[in-house]
Design an enzyme around this catalytic site. Structure first.
Site, PDB file in Angstrom:
ATOM      1  N   GLY A  90       0.802  -1.216   0.000  1.00  0.00           N
ATOM      2  CA  GLY A  90       0.000   0.000   0.000  1.00  0.00           C
ATOM      3  C   GLY A  90       0.834   1.265   0.000  1.00  0.00           C
ATOM      4  O   GLY A  90       2.038   1.257   0.276  1.00  0.00           O
ATOM      5  N   SER A 117      -2.647  -3.588  -4.370  1.00  0.00           N
ATOM      6  CA  SER A 117      -3.108  -3.417  -2.993  1.00  0.00           C
ATOM      7  C   SER A 117      -4.452  -2.707  -2.949  1.00  0.00           C
ATOM      8  O   SER A 117      -4.744  -1.816  -3.746  1.00  0.00           O
ATOM      9  CB  SER A 117      -2.080  -2.600  -2.198  1.00  0.00           C
ATOM     10  N   TYR A 140      -9.407  -6.172   1.515  1.00  0.00           N
ATOM     11  CA  TYR A 140      -9.638  -6.402   2.941  1.00  0.00           C
ATOM     12  C   TYR A 140     -11.137  -6.535   3.147  1.00  0.00           C
ATOM     13  O   TYR A 140     -11.921  -5.849   2.478  1.00  0.00           O
ATOM     14  CB  TYR A 140      -9.110  -5.242   3.779  1.00  0.00           C
ATOM     15  N   THR A 166      -6.713 -10.440   2.221  1.00  0.00           N
ATOM     16  CA  THR A 166      -5.760 -10.413   3.337  1.00  0.00           C
ATOM     17  C   THR A 166      -6.520 -10.521   4.650  1.00  0.00           C
ATOM     18  O   THR A 166      -7.443  -9.744   4.908  1.00  0.00           O
ATOM     19  CB  THR A 166      -4.915  -9.133   3.302  1.00  0.00           C
ATOM     20  N   LYS A 263      -4.714 -14.726   1.937  1.00  0.00           N
ATOM     21  CA  LYS A 263      -3.364 -14.292   2.323  1.00  0.00           C
ATOM     22  C   LYS A 263      -3.326 -13.967   3.806  1.00  0.00           C
ATOM     23  O   LYS A 263      -4.226 -13.310   4.331  1.00  0.00           O
ATOM     24  CB  LYS A 263      -2.965 -13.050   1.519  1.00  0.00           C
ATOM     25  N   HIS A 287       2.732 -10.986   7.282  1.00  0.00           N
ATOM     26  CA  HIS A 287       2.556  -9.578   6.911  1.00  0.00           C
ATOM     27  C   HIS A 287       3.876  -8.820   6.967  1.00  0.00           C
ATOM     28  O   HIS A 287       3.959  -7.677   7.400  1.00  0.00           O
ATOM     29  CB  HIS A 287       1.524  -8.902   7.822  1.00  0.00           C
TER      30      HIS A 287
END
Length: 401
Positions: A90, A117, A140, A166, A263, A287
């Site tokens: 990001g 991202s 997300y 994620t 992920k 991460h």
């Protein structure tokens, strides 16, 4: 004469990723470099992601014809020129203008996938328009699921191959070194404001004439006028959902029928659950050492996950990859491929698009050299007998049995 890395700014003279890292450090303001570089708490996991590779030693064969070598690898039945890809990172617009676009073009030119991202400063539509791109979208699962559903619809309209969800950021990690750059949330302290002024090239590249970069895929999630990298932070933090569970993966599976990759898992039992929920691939990841400090590296859990999987899902991993030999070790231990994060960002920060391409080229050259020196002509010839360290070799051989 004392050894030293190349001290200049010409990214083309970088011999390895570490030299690109040092160039990135010199070009970026401290706060921007620290965002890329830092980890959680005492950064134990951040460091372990690198040192773990030292414990996997190799045992090459000799007198084998390696005059012709191939680094080609298939992901989901489609060929890629290399067994790694650009992973989702990001705020890349804080490294250079249109940072995500530069990375995407470098990936397309190299014949590898690019994962955009969710927190990007380039729209997914602009990425999808890159000539030759193989784009995957990271998301997300925010509290506002309507936003997630709309983003999935955008991905469908663009006919993208995969969504990478994620899951390890439902609670935000404690990145102390990043926090130390600010007098209060997202307001740089005096030391860092003065440091920004010492980087006029970065100011002209990133801030002039439009100011702080803006998020391009979060518009309906953020309050009006709060879509800048600075303004969106509190809104995004409020959207993190600590109630996230496998039920949410089932919901996403219902609305998305393309390739679904989860992920952020690191425990083998989660790989078993991924199989039960119809996931097409997983990314083993801590991460980048930015969430739970003290977590194992993805490489450590990889052999057991590969044993459980038995080829049913694609297995990827990230975390600490800086050398082509690191990638070879992951493939030897059962990975289908690797996601590159910081290594690509160092190249991007050091030399924009050409710098990112140079980072990919360095890893390609190192991996090709490693393959040949191991006595292999293709990635399929990477077998457990090429690992020397007894515990790792035993784990790798369990995968094949």
């Amino acid at each position: 004469m004392q050894r030293r890395l190349y001290p200049g700014r010409d990214f083309r003279r970088a011999q390895n990723i570490e030299e690109l890292r040092q160039m990135a450090r010199r070009r970026l303001p401290n706060f921007s470099f620290e965002y890329v570089e830092g980890g959680a708490d005492d950064e134990f996991t951040l460091g372990r992601n690198r040192t773990i590779f030292e414990s996997v030693t190799l045992q090459p064969r000799t007198l084998r014809d390696v005059g012709q070598r191939s680094l080609e690898r298939s992901f989901f039945g489609r060929s890629a020129q290399l067994p790694f890809m650009i992973g989702p990172t990001g705020f890349n617009g804080l490294l250079t203008r249109d940072g995500d676009l530069h990375l995407a073009r470098a990936a397309a030119d190299a014949g590898i996938p690019f994962v955009l991202s969710n927190a990007s400063t380039t729209s997914i539509e602009d990425i999808a328009a890159v000539d030759g791109i193989r784009a995957w979208m990271q998301i997300y699962l925010y509290r506002t699921r309507d936003h997630v559903a709309k983003l999935v619809e955008r991905v469908k309209r663009l006919n993208l191959e995969a969504i990478v969800v994620t899951t390890d950021s439902a609670i935000f990690g404690n990145r102390e070194w990043d926090k130390r750059n600010y007098a209060k949330p997202l307001q740089l302290d005096l030391r860092n404001r003065l440091d920004v002024l010492c980087h006029p090239e970065w100011i002209w590249d990133v801030l002039v004439p439009d100011g702080v970069p803006r998020f391009r895929n979060l518009g309906d999630l953020l309050p009006p006028g709060k879509d800048s990298v600075k303004g969106a932070a509190s809104a995004l933090a409020a959207e993190l959902d600590p109630t996230l569970s496998w039920d949410d993966i089932a919901w996403l599976r219902d609305i998305w029928h393309g390739k679904l990759i989860v992920k952020g898992m690191i425990h083998p039992d989660d790989a078993r659950l991924a199989l039960q929920y119809g996931v097409d691939g997983v990314v083993l990841s801590n991460h980048g050492g930015r969430q739970l400090d003290g977590a194992v590296s993805a490489l450590e859990t990889l052999p057991e996950v590969a044993r459980i999987n038995q080829g049913r899902m694609e297995i990827f991993l990230d975390g600490g990859f800086r050398r082509g030999s690191d990638i070879a070790k992951a493939l030897l231990l059962g990975a289908n491929g690797v996601l590159i994060g910081r290594a690509g960002l160092y190249g991007l920060a050091a030399g924009k698009g050409p710098g990112a391409a140079h980072a990919i080229g360095i890893l390609r050259s190192e991996l090709d050299r490693t393959l040949g020196l191991l006595g292999c002509s293709s990635l399929e010839e990477l077998t457990p007998d090429l690992i020397h360290a007894a515990p790792w070799r035993a784990l790798a051989e369990r995968i094949r049995s």
